[in-house]
Design an enzyme around this catalytic site. Structure first.
Site, short mmCIF file in Angstrom:
data_model
loop_
_atom_site.label_atom_id
_atom_site.label_comp_id
_atom_site.label_asym_id
_atom_site.label_seq_id
_atom_site.Cartn_x
_atom_site.Cartn_y
_atom_site.Cartn_z
N GLY A 200 -42.96 45.64 -28.40
CA GLY A 200 -43.86 44.95 -27.48
C GLY A 200 -43.28 43.67 -26.91
NE ARG B 280 -18.99 50.43 -23.17
CZ ARG B 280 -18.08 51.38 -23.18
NH1 ARG B 280 -16.81 51.08 -23.37
NH2 ARG B 280 -18.42 52.64 -23.02
CG ASP C 137 -22.79 50.80 -26.71
OD1 ASP C 137 -23.40 49.99 -27.44
OD2 ASP C 137 -21.57 50.72 -26.47
NE ARG D 23 -34.47 26.25 -31.87
CZ ARG D 23 -35.21 25.36 -31.22
NH1 ARG D 23 -35.53 25.59 -29.96
NH2 ARG D 23 -35.64 24.27 -31.81
#
Length: 244
Positions: free
Chosen positions: A111, A97, A53, A169
């Site tokens: 991009g 997180r 993270d 999607r």
């Protein structure tokens, strides 16, 4: 048990029984809190930042971050191919997180048209309006990279499909980001940090966490690391905003 005195004491006893003189603990803030508790009981501990993270303060990068980033960028490359051929908008949810560094870095690397993080929350209406413009300009696809826990990405994809003109999607990358062979950058970082931790212990220094800042090894007390807010990659986010 480790969170209470009896468990901590047993852990120290077991390490001494095994002939362990000091501990190098690799992990995130939870690991650091345990390491701090051991230090306060007199056992020498050094902390190394190991979390994809990148959400620990006092270090530019954590061990595992760049490996996870490479996995994400590779996945977005593949998703972009499908998005282009089917003229879709694709939402890619990444881990982090409460820290957006993975999303920001992946968004710049690939991009992405939109990057949404806890530090840079989204405006759904603005995104949908901009997607309408993209559609009218003849763009074939769009990528939205978003940090986990910001919203329900599948519901957001449905809303985009209904309102923007783009079929949309959502892909949740999940635990695929946490595994695999480490990239060269993480191997080098881990080696440098591990060697630095041993150097500190040999000098009688413990109760600190190792970090890297401007390519140099540094160390701070556990209190400093745990009490200092983590700074997100604002400069990278601004750069991504300029060039996308």
């Amino acid at each position: 048990d480790f969170k209470i005195f009896v468990g901590l004491n047993r852990g120290i006893h077991n390490m001494k029984e095994a002939g362990i003189d000091a501990l190098v603990a690799i992990g995130g803030d939870g690991t650091y809190r345990g390491a701090k508790a051991l230090t306060e009981m007199g056992f020498p501990v050094i902390g190394l930042p190991g979390t994809i993270d990148n959400d620990l303060s006092c270090t530019d990068y954590t061990i595992g971050f760049h490996t996870a980033l490479e996995t994400i960028v590779d996945a977005i490359d593949k998703i972009r191919d499908t998005s282009s051929s089917h003229q879709r908008c694709s939402i890619v949810e990444v881990m982090g997180r409460y820290c957006g560094d993975l999303a920001v870095s992946a968004g710049l690397s690939r991009g992405a048209e939109f990057i949404i993080t806890p530090e840079h929350p989204m405006n759904k209406d603005e995104i949908i309006e901009r997607l309408k413009v993209h559609k009218s300009e003849g763009r074939r696809n769009a990528i939205i990279v978003i940090t986990e826990n910001v919203c329900n990405v599948h519901e957001f994809a449905e809303e985009i499909t209904e309102k923007s003109g783009f079929a949309c999607r959502a892909t949740v990358l999940g635990y695929v980001q946490r595994g695999g062979s480490p990239c060269a950058e993480d191997r080098i970082l881990a080696g440098r940090m591990g060697a630095y931790a041993i150097d500190l212990l040999s000098q009688g220094i413990s109760g600190v966490a190792v970090g890297i800042q401007n390519s140099k090894m540094v160390h701070y007390t556990f209190d400093e690391v745990l009490s200092t807010p983590n700074e997100s990659m604002q400069d990278i986010y601004e750069l991504a905003s300029k060039i996308r």
